[in-house]
Design an enzyme around this catalytic site. Structure first.
Site, PDB file in Angstrom:
ATOM      1  N   ILE A   1      -5.924   2.408  10.990  1.00 20.58           N
ATOM      2  CA  ILE A   1      -6.861   1.284  11.003  1.00 20.58           C
ATOM      3  C   ILE A   1      -6.337   0.208  11.957  1.00 20.58           C
ATOM      4  CG2 ILE A   1      -8.044  -0.421   9.523  1.00 20.58           C
ATOM      5  CD1 ILE A   1      -8.583   2.555   8.693  1.00 20.58           C
TER       6      ILE A   1
ATOM      7  N   ASN B   1      -2.886  -4.340  -2.396  1.00 20.55           N
ATOM      8  CA  ASN B   1      -3.016  -4.096  -0.955  1.00 20.55           C
ATOM      9  C   ASN B   1      -1.750  -4.436  -0.172  1.00 20.55           C
ATOM     10  OD1 ASN B   1      -4.624  -4.069   1.764  1.00 20.55           O
ATOM     11  ND2 ASN B   1      -3.731  -6.117   1.640  1.00 20.55           N
TER      12      ASN B   1
ATOM     13  N   SER C   1      -2.372   5.631   1.624  1.00 16.67           N
ATOM     14  CA  SER C   1      -2.451   5.941   3.065  1.00 16.67           C
ATOM     15  C   SER C   1      -2.601   7.440   3.248  1.00 16.67           C
ATOM     16  CB  SER C   1      -1.173   5.490   3.763  1.00 16.67           C
ATOM     17  OG  SER C   1      -1.117   6.016   5.072  1.00 16.67           O
TER      18      SER C   1
ATOM     19  N   GLY D   1      -1.634  -9.470  -0.595  1.00 17.35           N
ATOM     20  CA  GLY D   1      -1.542  -9.306   0.858  1.00 17.35           C
ATOM     21  C   GLY D   1      -2.864  -9.574   1.551  1.00 17.35           C
ATOM     22  N   ALA D   2      -3.627 -10.536   1.022  1.00 15.55           N
ATOM     23  CA  ALA D   2      -5.004 -10.748   1.504  1.00 15.55           C
ATOM     24  C   ALA D   2      -5.124 -11.817   2.591  1.00 15.55           C
ATOM     25  CB  ALA D   2      -5.912 -11.099   0.328  1.00 15.55           C
TER      26      ALA D   2
ATOM     27  N   LYS E   1       3.598   5.454  -0.568  1.00 15.44           N
ATOM     28  CA  LYS E   1       2.144   5.625  -0.670  1.00 15.44           C
ATOM     29  C   LYS E   1       1.781   6.835  -1.519  1.00 15.44           C
ATOM     30  CE  LYS E   1       1.006   1.991   1.700  1.00 15.44           C
ATOM     31  NZ  LYS E   1       0.296   0.892   1.055  1.00 15.44           N
TER      32      LYS E   1
ATOM     33  N   TYR F   1       7.846   4.869   3.815  1.00 17.47           N
ATOM     34  CA  TYR F   1       6.442   4.455   3.687  1.00 17.47           C
ATOM     35  C   TYR F   1       5.587   5.560   3.046  1.00 17.47           C
ATOM     36  CZ  TYR F   1       1.870   2.573   5.187  1.00 17.47           C
ATOM     37  OH  TYR F   1       0.584   2.101   5.234  1.00 17.47           O
TER      38      TYR F   1
ATOM     39  N   VAL G   1       5.033  -9.734  -4.203  1.00 21.29           N
ATOM     40  CA  VAL G   1       4.710  -8.724  -5.223  1.00 21.29           C
ATOM     41  C   VAL G   1       5.944  -8.014  -5.781  1.00 21.29           C
ATOM     42  CG1 VAL G   1       2.342  -8.225  -4.462  1.00 21.29           C
ATOM     43  CG2 VAL G   1       4.247  -6.948  -3.447  1.00 21.29           C
TER      44      VAL G   1
END
Ligand code: NAP
Length: 246
Positions: free
Chosen positions: A187, A89, A141, A12-13, A158, A154, A63
């Site tokens: 973020i 990520n 997270s 996920g970069a 995590k 989610y 992924v």
């Protein structure tokens, strides 16, 4: 340069936090594979990274697809020579309160955020184990620890990453593999850009340092864990959240 000559595979970069990790690691001398579902953005990111003077290539990767993961990680190791760092990520959200959450929204989030990290870690460990060295860093997270209304899928994914990280740390320490997690708070990325200014203002009130974090704040923590300075650290969670959870 803290990562001189190391080879890193970051999922996920193509954008956001993953791209910041890629740029930050490259500045420390690491070669970087930018693995993402979005090949066009991945290629653009790899171009920016290689402009920093390291090797960087874009790799098409979903992924959650086992065959794709096996093939992508194997070819990365063959092309780069060693597999030193894996950053799990890639992640998505499909928010909604539990009573209205569709099974497909649960499955999509768990498949990418948790199963994806399991598949990538498993394949990386096969190679890292033979080398007797490797660093696996997974992006969890703050909501793994606090829960969050509207994010049953989610926050579960995590939280699952923390169990996965600690288990890998115990199972593969003897082969020189360190596994750690970074748990960001809120973020500023595309993931949080969708929130209204009102919601963001409410969030800021819950953050003692009074502001959202930047992708670079998260990247700095990941780079530390990938570096030699963190060689005696495994099975840990590094919280990067401005103090919103202690
Ligand atoms: P982002 O901007 O949405 O970036 C995520 C990247 O992952 C995108 O390039 C996305 O591609 C890619 N991706 C999605 N599904 C994939 C798959 N199946 N296989 C490979 N790549 C895939 O998100 P971000 O904010 O940078 O978040 C990065 C990580 O940090 C995530 O794990 C997220 O959960 C975590 N995190 C973020 C925050 C925050 O406040 N932003 C807080 C805590 C944790 P597409 O755009 O094409 O889908």
């Amino acid at each position: 340069m803290r990562l001189e000559g190391k080879n890193a595979f970051i999922t996920g970069a193509a954008q956001g936090i993953g791209k910041s990790i890629a740029m930050g690691m490259a500045r420390e001398g690491a070669n970087i594979a930018i693995a993402d579902v979005n090949m066009e953005s991945a290629q653009a990111a790899a171009k920016e990274v290689s402009a920093l003077g390291v090797k960087s290539t874009a790799i098409q990767l979903d992924v959650s697809n086992q065959d794709n993961v096996v093939q992508a990680l194997k070819s990365f190791a063959l092309e780069y020579g060693t597999f030193d760092i894996l950053v799990n990520n890639a992640g998505i959200t499909r928010d909604g309160i539990l009573m209205r959450m569709k099974e497909e929204d649960w499955d999509a989030v768990l498949n990418i955020n948790l199963k994806g990290s399991f598949l990538c870690s498993k394949e990386a460990i096969k190679i890292m184990g033979k080398q007797r060295y490797g660093k696996i860093i997974s992006i969890s997270s703050v909501v793994a620890f606090t829960g969050n209304a509207g994010q049953a899928n989610y926050s579960s994914s995590k939280a699952g990453l923390i169990g996965l990280t600690k288990t890998i740390a115990k199972e593969y320490a003897s082969r020189g593999i360190r596994a750690n997690a970074v748990a960001p708070g809120f973020i500023q990325t595309a993931m949080t850009d969708v929130l209204t200014d009102e919601v963001k203002d409410e969030m800021k009130k819950a953050i003692p340092l009074g502001q959202l974090g930047t992708p670079e704040d998260v990247a700095d923590a990941v780079i530390f864990l990938a570096s030699k300075e963190a060689d005696y650290i495994t099975g840990q969670v590094l919280h990067v959240n401005g103090g919103m959870y202690m």
